[in-house]
Design an enzyme around this catalytic site. Structure first.
Site, PDB file in Angstrom:
ATOM      1  N   ARG A  52      55.822 -89.493  59.763  1.00  0.00           N
ATOM      2  CA  ARG A  52      55.232 -90.198  60.905  1.00  0.00           C
ATOM      3  C   ARG A  52      55.145 -91.698  60.622  1.00  0.00           C
ATOM      4  O   ARG A  52      55.343 -92.520  61.523  1.00  0.00           O
ATOM      5  CB  ARG A  52      53.846 -89.635  61.229  1.00  0.00           C
ATOM      6  CG  ARG A  52      53.230 -90.210  62.489  1.00  0.00           C
ATOM      7  CD  ARG A  52      51.951 -89.516  62.873  1.00  0.00           C
ATOM      8  NE  ARG A  52      50.901 -89.673  61.875  1.00  0.00           N
ATOM      9  CZ  ARG A  52      49.687 -89.136  61.983  1.00  0.00           C
ATOM     10  NH1 ARG A  52      49.391 -88.377  63.037  1.00  0.00           N
ATOM     11  NH2 ARG A  52      48.778 -89.318  61.045  1.00  0.00           N
ATOM     12  N   ARG A 100      52.389-118.576  63.304  1.00  0.00           N
ATOM     13  CA  ARG A 100      51.922-117.805  64.459  1.00  0.00           C
ATOM     14  C   ARG A 100      52.768-118.081  65.698  1.00  0.00           C
ATOM     15  O   ARG A 100      52.589-119.091  66.393  1.00  0.00           O
ATOM     16  CB  ARG A 100      50.446-118.100  64.758  1.00  0.00           C
ATOM     17  CG  ARG A 100      49.890-117.141  65.826  1.00  0.00           C
ATOM     18  CD  ARG A 100      48.458-117.467  66.215  1.00  0.00           C
ATOM     19  NE  ARG A 100      47.956-116.477  67.152  1.00  0.00           N
ATOM     20  CZ  ARG A 100      48.202-116.473  68.468  1.00  0.00           C
ATOM     21  NH1 ARG A 100      48.970-117.422  68.999  1.00  0.00           N
ATOM     22  NH2 ARG A 100      47.707-115.531  69.251  1.00  0.00           N
ATOM     23  N   LYS A 147      51.215 -94.979  65.470  1.00  0.00           N
ATOM     24  CA  LYS A 147      49.942 -95.123  64.757  1.00  0.00           C
ATOM     25  C   LYS A 147      49.698 -96.599  64.436  1.00  0.00           C
ATOM     26  O   LYS A 147      49.804 -97.065  63.297  1.00  0.00           O
ATOM     27  CB  LYS A 147      49.933 -94.264  63.497  1.00  0.00           C
ATOM     28  CG  LYS A 147      48.521 -93.920  63.010  1.00  0.00           C
ATOM     29  CD  LYS A 147      48.567 -92.804  61.976  1.00  0.00           C
ATOM     30  CE  LYS A 147      47.193 -92.480  61.397  1.00  0.00           C
ATOM     31  NZ  LYS A 147      46.263 -91.930  62.388  1.00  0.00           N
ATOM     32  N   GLU A 180      42.591 -87.399  73.748  1.00  0.00           N
ATOM     33  CA  GLU A 180      42.349 -87.019  72.353  1.00  0.00           C
ATOM     34  C   GLU A 180      41.086 -87.704  71.879  1.00  0.00           C
ATOM     35  O   GLU A 180      40.465 -88.480  72.614  1.00  0.00           O
ATOM     36  CB  GLU A 180      43.530 -87.419  71.477  1.00  0.00           C
ATOM     37  CG  GLU A 180      43.850 -88.905  71.496  1.00  0.00           C
ATOM     38  CD  GLU A 180      45.158 -89.242  70.803  1.00  0.00           C
ATOM     39  OE1 GLU A 180      45.586 -88.458  69.941  1.00  0.00           O
ATOM     40  OE2 GLU A 180      45.746 -90.296  71.128  1.00  0.00           O
TER      41      GLU A 180
END
Length: 283
Positions: A52, A100, A147, A180
């Protein structure tokens, strides 16, 4: 014992680990993370966690800096150096350091951080009493299957749960269906004995422990329905529970103050938790 972490391939004291303020993980939450459980000094269900990790990196165009064998070596070394017997190993990979700007160069070197956290997972009070859960609106981005380290909605959800005296928050979409938990996969058990959880799409994270539990469900002859369920259906269910690497299987005692079933851990969640732990210890 000093806490040892891994930073970009080197093992250092946590107090000496330094990351640039120009790291895109800090500036943009431009990175992903993974967490594997540890029992008896060994990782649990580690292969799908690393798979994953690789998938999440690919989805946001970050090159995986290490092979599976190298990741495992780092994990094992951290576990040994920190004397961890039970807890978790955390991995974070960001796109790296640059001025940035929203766009990024393709040749940035990823930043990698790993550390261990001791935690009592097997002897869990939630397994004895059941967790209190509250619901919150699901305010996350559309790619929940990645994730991502961009966890502000989950942080606010967990804080809302804590302030309500609960241990987890279940997120609810605009149509009233549970997606979830803030850091878990949500299940209910209907009165005819069927287990229900939301199917894997971009709306939820493909939980590794959830995958292991669904395999156990099939092995034990239980019936699983992958579909969405509402808060009302969950409150009227026979049982409810959630799964994650850091809790395994956690029974739910109440949802928004309404007891689930008898308001204590039910037989299905208890059985699945016991079997999962037995298999993990025997592996």
């Amino acid at each position: 014992m000093p806490r040892i972490v891994m930073l970009n391939g080197a093992f250092v004291d946590a107090a000496d680990a330094k990351i640039s303020i120009m790291d895109r993980g800090f500036l943009f939450a431009d990175g992903i993370y993974e967490v594997s459980a540890v029992l008896n000094g060994r990782t649990i269900d580690n292969a799908p966690h690393l798979a994953r990790l690789d998938r999440s990196l690919k989805e946001i165009d970050i090159p995986n800096p290490y092979s599976t064998e190298e990741w495992i070596g780092f994990q094992n070394e951290l576990i040994a150096r920190n004397g961890l017997t039970e807890g978790t190993v955390y991995i974070e990979v960001t796109r790296g350091v640059a001025e940035r700007e929203f766009t990024y160069a393709d040749d940035l070197a990823p930043t990698v951080v790993m550390f261990t956290q001791p935690k009592s997972i097997v002897a869990s009070k939630l397994a004895e009493t059941g967790a209190k859960v509250v619901t919150v609106p699901d305010l996350r981005w559309a790619r929940r299957d990645i994730k991502s380290v961009a966890l502000l909605p989950q942080v606010l959800a967990k804080q809302a749960a804590a302030r309500a005296g609960a241990q987890e928050a279940w997120m609810v979409d605009e149509d009233g269906f549970v997606t979830e938990g803030a850091s878990s996969s949500a299940f209910i058990v209907t009165h005819d004995g069927k287990l229900v959880t939301r199917p894997f799409t971009r709306t939820v994270l493909p939980g590794v422990t959830r995958l292991a539990i669904t395999a156990l469900i099939a092995e034990t002859g239980l019936v699983l329905e992958e579909r969405a369920f509402t808060v009302t259906e969950a409150q009227a269910a026979q049982e409810a529970f959630f799964t994650s690497a850091s809790t395994f299987v956690a029974p739910v005692a109440s949802l928004n103050g309404t007891p689930i079933g008898p308001g204590k851990p039910g037989p299905v969640a208890t059985k699945l938790r016991e079997i999962y732990i037995q298999k993990a210890l025997a592996a």
